[in-house]
Structure formats: C-alpha cells, structure tokens
Write an enzyme that holds these catalytic residues in place. Structure first.
Site, PDB file in Angstrom:
ATOM      1  N   ARG A  47       0.893  -1.335   0.083  1.00 10.76           N
ATOM      2  CA  ARG A  47      -0.027  -0.039   0.025  1.00 10.76           C
ATOM      3  C   ARG A  47       0.933   1.375   0.126  1.00 10.76           C
ATOM      4  NH1 ARG A  47      -1.494   1.525   4.709  1.00 10.76           N
ATOM      5  NH2 ARG A  47      -2.381  -0.515   5.393  1.00 10.76           N
ATOM      6  N   TYR A  99     -16.206  18.755 -13.747  1.00  5.96           N
ATOM      7  CA  TYR A  99     -16.571  17.235 -13.982  1.00  5.96           C
ATOM      8  C   TYR A  99     -17.724  16.797 -12.901  1.00  5.96           C
ATOM      9  CZ  TYR A  99     -16.385  11.986 -13.967  1.00  5.96           C
ATOM     10  OH  TYR A  99     -16.842  10.691 -14.023  1.00  5.96           O
ATOM     11  N   ASP A 173      -7.383  19.986 -12.467  1.00  2.78           N
ATOM     12  CA  ASP A 173      -7.616  18.943 -12.992  1.00  2.78           C
ATOM     13  C   ASP A 173      -7.158  19.062 -14.608  1.00  2.78           C
ATOM     14  OD1 ASP A 173      -8.948  16.933 -14.533  1.00  2.78           O
ATOM     15  OD2 ASP A 173     -10.546  16.842 -13.013  1.00  2.78           O
ATOM     16  N   LYS A 198      -8.593   8.516 -18.613  1.00  8.99           N
ATOM     17  CA  LYS A 198      -8.774   8.980 -19.955  1.00  8.99           C
ATOM     18  C   LYS A 198      -7.511   9.116 -20.882  1.00  8.99           C
ATOM     19  CE  LYS A 198     -12.416   9.603 -17.748  1.00  8.99           C
ATOM     20  NZ  LYS A 198     -12.829  10.561 -16.864  1.00  8.99           N
TER      21      LYS A 198
END
Ligand SMILES: *Cc1c(COP(=O)(O)O)cnc(C)c1O
Length: 380
Positions: A47, A99, A173, A198
């Site tokens: 992790r 978004y 972003d 994306k």
C-alpha cells in the site's frame, strides 16, 4: 530531453538484473526484510510502495514538470485524497463547470464533513477574486472543462489566488489537456490532478488517477495521505497507464487533427446550433487556449437545434462513434451529457443543455469519422 522521449523513458530503466526493457508488474503485497525493521530501499508493504507504481509516479512527475507524483485507484480517489489536506470549516472555491463526479463528491459527500464549497465562473478571474473568503484554503479548476470546454487562464487565476491572505492551494484537473498540451504547475498551480482513465491510459482499459506537485512539504503530506487513506491502484493498472503514456504525444496530435476536421463539418451544418472547441476562432477562450495549450485536444461539444430529442437521435445513429461514457481512448465515443455523464448535476447550477452532444474524437481515419457524424446528423 523532450516530451516525446520522456513519455517513453521517464521513471523507467531496463531491469538491472536481467535487462527487461518493460517495467515488470510487481504482483506482491509485501517484501522480505533484511532484519527486523530493516526493509530494502524502503519497500515494506505494497500500500505504501510498489516498484511498478513508483515507475508510473516518477514518469508522471517528470511529464507534468513536477517533482513528486502519486498514483490512485481512480481520478475521484485522487481528488478525495487532495481534499483531505483540508480540515472541517475550510472553504473551497471550485469552477462552476467541473466534472460531474467532482461536483457530486464535493456537494454530496464532503459537505457532510463540514467543508464549505462555492462554485464560481473561473473563466473570469474577477469572479474568482470576488468568491474568495477568509476561510478559503483551496481553489479547484478544470480547463478545458467537461463538457462545455470552457477555458480558464491558469496564470491569471494563480496570481489572484496566491495574493490571498491564506495563500490557498490552486489545484488544476488536467485530465482533458494532459501534460502534452498544458503544464499547470509552470503557470502557478500547486497541484495537478488527473483521471488517468482518460487520455493518459488512452485505451479504455483501466481506471486510475494521479496527483502531481512540485513542493517537497506538500509532497510529504500527500505521501502520508496516500498511505494513510489507501486509495491506491494495483500494479497491473499502473503498468497499463505507464504503457499508455508512451504513445500520448502521437495520440494527442491525431486526436486534435481529427477533431479539427469534425469541427469544420459542425461549423457549416444546418442542424447544429453551436459548437465548442477551444482552438476554433469562435471560442471565447480561443486566445487563452492558444497561449497555454499546445493544441485543441480531442474533445468537442455541440448543441443540436432540435434540443434533447435531436441530441439523442444523433447519439443513437453513429456507427463508428460508440455510444458510451468516458473519453480519451483511441476509439471515438459519443454521449449526451444531460442524460448520461452529467445526470448527477441535473437541477444544480452545473445543469447542462439537454441538446448538448459530447464527442471524444478517437484516432481512427478522419474521413470515416466525419462521414459517420454527417450521416448521424442527417438522422436527427
Ligand atoms: C473522468 C474524470 C474524472 C474522474 O476520474 P475517474 O477516473 O472516473 O474517477 C475527473 N475529472 C475529469 C475531468 C474527468 O473527465
């Protein structure tokens, strides 16, 4: 080295033991230690650290001209972790065209933890200045925005934000532009966030997110949160994003070239009311876009004269453009935001026109793509 070279090599060395050219996918959750509390090279538990993830993070940091990258399980996981830099009572100023999932996280989840949000038109730096409050600790913007492709002058907003008494963090972003087109950290942003799902992944086969910063102290706080919160990606997902990034420059050039050809069709088509593309002279942010982006990217939005019914007809009539959410893959996609990706903002101040159609223009042959949109427009 130039961007195209870095996209292929940054953070990635052939394996020192066996020469493997591609970064191995380290499917391990833990690492053998040389003695009690003596991990090798800091590798204790996956992790916290994984070599495949480290390669991706280092590559992203270089491409965004930052110094530290952090990979996450999704774009929203990255966003959520960034917001955990704040504390209850803090105010966040965000763009009024962010978004839909970002808006939902802010408005429906994080408000419950007593963070305060205001949504303002960041394309106008004056309204950013007016919306800052004594409690503002973070300003969040997207440029170009999803789905309206509005353009914000990152440098102008950075000057205003950093002149404020709290010196709030400016987050951009950069999902739509990617580091190939635009470098927010060079224009005064403190943090860049990505949905690597994306364009960075680029092949519609992985969900992921990323955060990139320059400042060491901020990087330390984010490294702590990445581990403490744990919204990390698996090694296979990191490998897929790393592989996708290698072709980012060639893909982005082709996305933009194909998009421009479709814009020429929309421009003259009688069934189209208006269209939005940042590198077209009709776009209100055209000059700013040309100043801060390398090309106009692969996203186009347009509003049909016949409203929602016409938009649905177009979206259901394409043969090459696939009717689907998401964007940024090699294949062309079409969708109706009001009924699909942006349903979660319906009735809010982020509401979108029902006649709006959004295209993610892929890298297929441009004549095939133009012909497909032409025949779909005839159906409406
Ligand atoms: C998709 C997207 C996100 C969210 O990313 P996920 O990987 O779906 O969690 C955030 N911002 C923008 C601009 C996006 O397009």
């Amino acid at each position: 080295m130039k961007f195209e070279t870095l996209a292929i090599h940054a953070g990635q060395e052939p394996d020192p033991d066996n020469g493997a050219v591609m970064t191995p996918v380290y499917l391990t959750s833990t690492y053998r230690q040389d003695g009690v509390a003596r991990p090798r090279q800091g590798y204790e538990y996956a992790r916290t650290q994984n070599p495949t993830r480290n390669a991706l993070q280092d590559c992203l940091a270089v491409l965004e001209s930052g110094s530290h990258g952090f990979a996450f399980a999704s774009g929203l996981a990255a966003t959520d972790t960034v917001l955990r830099l704040l504390r209850a009572g803090d105010h966040v100023l965000a763009g009024n065209d962010v978004y839909g999932g970002t808006f939902r996280l802010f408005d429906k989840v994080l408000r419950r933890f007593n963070l305060d949000f205001t949504f303002a038109d960041t394309t106008d730096p004056e309204s950013v200045a007016e919306a800052l409050t004594p409690s503002t600790r973070l300003v969040w913007l997207e440029t170009p925005t999803n789905p309206l492709l509005r353009i914000t002058d990152i440098h102008a907003v950075a000057e205003i934000v950093h002149a404020h008494q709290n010196n709030p963090l400016l987050v951009v972003d950069n999902t739509f532009a990617t580091p190939y087109l635009q470098h927010p950290l060079e224009r005064g942003a403190d943090i860049v966030v990505h949905s690597t799902t994306k364009y960075l992944g680029g092949h519609s086969d992985v969900v992921g997110g990323a955060v990139i910063v320059r400042d060491d102290e901020l990087a330390g706080r984010l490294a702590f949160l990445q581990n403490a919160v744990g919204a990390v990606p698996g090694p296979m997902d990191c490998f897929l994003v790393l592989r996708g990034i290698k072709t980012l420059p060639v893909r982005m050039d082709r996305h933009a070239e194909n998009a421009m050809t479709i814009v020429e069709l929309l421009e003259e088509h009688p069934r189209v009311k208006t269209f939005m593309y940042p590198f077209h002279s009709s776009h209100p942010g055209h000059k700013i876009a040309q100043g801060q982006m390398k090309n106009g990217g692969g996203m186009i939005s347009f509003i049909m004269k016949g409203g929602g019914a016409a938009a649905v007809r177009v979206a259901e009539s394409t043969k090459i453009f696939t009717l689907a959410e998401s964007l940024g893959g090699v294949e062309s996609l079409i969708e109706v935001p009001a009924a699909m990706t942006h349903l979660s903002v319906a009735g809010s101040q982020l509401d979108v026109d029902p006649g709006l159609v959004r295209l993610s223009v892929g890298i297929e042959n441009k004549d095939d793509l133009v012909e497909d949109i032409r025949q779909a427009l005839e159906q409406a």
